[in-house]
Design a protein around this motif. Structure first.
Motif, PDB file in Angstrom:
ATOM      1  N   ASP A  45       0.735  -1.362  -0.241  1.00  0.00           N
ATOM      2  CA  ASP A  45       0.102   0.079   0.175  1.00  0.00           C
ATOM      3  C   ASP A  45       0.725   1.077  -0.003  1.00  0.00           C
ATOM      4  N   SER A  46       2.015   1.213   0.650  1.00  0.00           N
ATOM      5  CA  SER A  46       2.876   2.479   0.543  1.00  0.00           C
ATOM      6  C   SER A  46       3.788   2.627  -0.678  1.00  0.00           C
ATOM      7  N   THR A  47       3.773   1.554  -1.557  1.00  0.00           N
ATOM      8  CA  THR A  47       4.408   1.759  -2.772  1.00  0.00           C
ATOM      9  C   THR A  47       3.793   1.797  -4.104  1.00  0.00           C
ATOM     10  N   SER A  82      -0.281  -5.850   0.534  1.00  0.00           N
ATOM     11  CA  SER A  82      -0.807  -5.639   1.526  1.00  0.00           C
ATOM     12  C   SER A  82      -2.450  -6.215   1.724  1.00  0.00           C
ATOM     13  N   TRP A 105      11.208   4.778  -4.714  1.00  0.00           N
ATOM     14  CA  TRP A 105      10.724   4.231  -3.590  1.00  0.00           C
ATOM     15  C   TRP A 105      11.576   4.373  -2.381  1.00  0.00           C
TER      16      TRP A 105
END
Length: 671
Positions: A45-47, A82, A105
């Protein structure tokens, strides 16, 4: 950016079982380029937003083996760890290679990326994301554990995935237009209207489709439908209507002013290139991105917004001129970067040569050893040097390069001597002695395994080819000599663990298959003792083993013996005083320093004194009633540079520490 459960030092299929992680066969299918139908990349979810916004996918460096096989147009997919959902359909817009964006990233783009095996992508078809329960049956053969699977897809798997995703395609009018990325580039940094209002996109709703993650930065409003508006000379939109906006009358002059500002920025950026190599790489990335933006901007303008040539001919001409200048600038920076990379390779080679020269000069201080051509040394006939004083170290890996070297280690002087290298690089190979010669067989070079064999004669300091193994190319196998025959035992190829055993019969001049072991064993250790061969530990591809078995040539069969107290693989095994000594290895959680001793007269294992340094992938040999453990890996990718010696009356002590002992994946033998 997915992380597998096996860390690799290699470019392809020499796999290391990492500490603190469960055992697995490999991260790769090692498919040939013509068999590769598609590739799955990973994210979280963060990338995921950065992946889609920059149109760039990446994986850790160890995955470059198959990322290199990606050509433009190859179907790609994106798996979100995720929520365990697969997004698609994408296609590669470039060939796969290292460090397309070396800062992707990372926090604020300041650090070096952890995912340098990269490919540029382009969305092919907008589809609903697939949950793992939906796509897992299609790639079930790729799963090597309950939750981990290989990223390489064959053509059949790719076609089935594309068919399933296509059945869930999202109509263009459901969300943003399919050419939203091009519209974003068309208007980004070129305001044709005031920023009074914008269409909002729910970035958190990833189920709607991956296109929703592209937040429009357009300085005009996108139309409510997929119809494309056309602009008249005075900037008034035709149907469908946009929301209310104001268009400046001096649009042409404003665009030219922005172009001049961009050109001036490029010139300033060029002057900063002279500061460092890192600046060169950064500017190269920027110039490539801006050039791509301008190209897409002009293409999108021609397709989506027809304008009057009488109004904007000068602007188009200026755009094309600036585009040509940017492309020329980009080409110059690419050539400069390539030159710097070439100089770096030359510098590394020169450093290696200097190291070898230093070693040769050190050797010349020893009057018992004479230097010969190409910095190598041979054994003269002086009585002060005896071949029985030497441990031969074969191949391995020093943390940077895989080696074809053959070294003679003199424990009495703590010196290493360079001998004629093998014909190929070999790591995780096996060695055995036969008729006074050293045989090396199997192993690999970091990207492929071998089934070849060669032998070394210390009398003339030369290697000669020997018959190749009849079985599959393999590494992390074991070797032993019994009744004037060499046995190649077990091993694996990164995908499978083998129980097969081959025997080299010099009378026949070839290897022949003989009785297989009871269990599959990869990264095992083996030795001959009192007319029998013992195979100990290893991994069967699913778990680490503490079991052991013995081959009796009279019965021509393998039988189980008592198991060790600890599971272990990548350990060393040596025979001293008619007992087997098992040293270190990896127990499934970490490298260990423990030692176990097997006495065949009582048929049981006992715990020995532990080494001072925990190590796996080390080399071991017995010389003059002393047991030596050389090099190996302490943890992760940290290689130890120590040599330890064990004597029954005094235990273990570190006898040497230095760069010459800093290696792993090597083999050791005494002739």
């Amino acid at each position: 950016m997915g992380a597998g459960r096996i860390q690799t030092f290699s470019q392809n299929n020499i796999a290391l079982f990492c500490p603190n992680q469960a055992a697995s066969s490999t991260d790769f299918r090692n498919m040939r380029k013509n068999n590769l139908g598609g590739v799955i990349f990973g994210c979280t979810d963060s990338t995921i937003k950065e992946c889609l916004f920059k149109q760039l996918f990446g994986l850790p460096a160890s995955h470059i083996s198959y990322v290199n096989n990606i050509d433009p147009g190859l179907p790609l997919f994106l798996f979100n760890y995720s929520d365990r959902k697969l997004h698609g359909i994408f296609e590669s817009a470039s060939s796969g290679r290292m460090n397309i964006n070396p800062y992707g990233w990372t926090a604020d783009g300041l650090g070096r990326t952890l995912y340098p095996a990269q490919v540029q992508i382009y969305p092919r078809l907008q589809c609903q994301a697939l949950h793992e329960d939906q796509f897992k049956p299609i790639i079930i053969d790729n799963y090597y554990s309950q939750t981990h699977f290989w990223f390489e897809l064959d053509h059949a798997q790719t076609n089935k995935l594309m068919s399933l995703l296509s059945s869930l395609a999202i109509a263009p009018s459901t969300s943003l237009p399919q050419n939203v990325a091009k519209w974003r580039n068309l208007f980004h940094d070129m305001p044709l209207a005031h920023k009074e209002e914008r269409n909002e996109v729910n970035e958190n709703d990833t189920d709607i489709g991956f296109y929703q993650l592209y937040k429009s930065n357009a300085d005009v409003l996108l139309p409510a439908s997929d119809a494309v508006p056309s602009l008249s000379c005075v900037g008034q939109p035709s149907e469908p209507q946009f929301k209310k906006r104001t268009v400046p009358e001096d649009k042409k002059e404003y665009i030219l002013m922005k172009l001049k500002e961009m050109t001036l920025a490029r010139e300033n950026l060029y002057s900063s290139l002279k500061q460092s190599v890192e600046d060169t790489a950064i500017v190269n990335d920027v110039s490539m991105e801006q050039s791509s933006i301008l190209k897409e901007r002009e293409m999108s303008r021609k397709k989506a917004v027809p304008v009057s040539s009488s109004c904007y001919s000068d602007v188009i001409h200026q755009l094309m001129k600036n585009l040509e200048e940017l492309e020329a600038f980009k080409g110059g920076q690419i050539r400069r970067t390539e030159q710097l990379e070439h100089k770096l390779v030359e510098a590394q080679t020169e450093i290696q040569q200097l190291k070898q020269q230093c070693t040769t000069l050190e050797c010349r201080l020893d009057h018992c050893i004479e230097p010969v051509k190409e910095g190598m040394v041979v054994f003269p006939t002086e009585p002060c040097l005896d071949i029985d004083e030497l441990i031969f170290l074969v191949g391995g890996y020093d943390g940077k390069t895989y080696s074809s070297s053959l070294n003679a280690y003199l424990p009495s002087q703590n010196k290493m001597k360079f001998l004629t290298p093998m014909s190929v690089v070999r790591s995780l190979a096996s060695v055995a002695m036969l008729s006074g010669e050293l045989y090396a067989f199997g192993g690999g070079n970091g990207s492929e395994w071998y089934n070849t064999a060669e032998s070394y004669n210390p009398a003339d300091n030369k290697w000669i080819p020997r018959p190749s193994l009849t079985g599959r190319p393999k590494g992390s196998l074991a070797g032993a000599t019994l009744q004037n025959k060499i046995f190649a035992i077990g091993g694996g190829n990164g995908r499978e663990s083998f129980s097969e055993v081959e025997m080299l019969d010099l009378d026949l001049g070839r290897w022949i298959m003989t009785q297989s072991m009871i269990e599959k064993r990869f990264a095992l250790a083996a030795a001959e003792l009192n007319g029998a061969i013992y195979a100990v530990g290893g991994s069967d591809g699913q778990s680490y083993l503490k079991s052991a078995e013995r081959f009796d040539s009279r019965e021509h069969s393998w039988t189980r013996i008592q198991s060790m107290n600890t599971e272990r693989a990548f350990h060393a095994l040596a025979v001293m005083n008619e007992k087997l000594y098992v040293l270190g290895g990896f127990d499934g959680n970490s490298m260990v320093s423990s030692v176990e001793i097997f006495d065949p007269r009582i048929g049981s294992w006992m715990t020995g004194e532990a080494m001072n340094v925990r190590r796996g992938y080390s080399a071991a040999a017995v010389l003059k009633e002393s047991l030596y453990a050389i090099g190996g890996i302490i943890d992760g990718d940290t290689i130890t540079d120590t040599v330890e010696r064990y004597k029954e009356d005094s235990g273990w002590e570190v006898t040497h520490q230095g760069s010459l002992a800093c290696r792993c994946f090597a083999s050791a033998i005494v002739l």
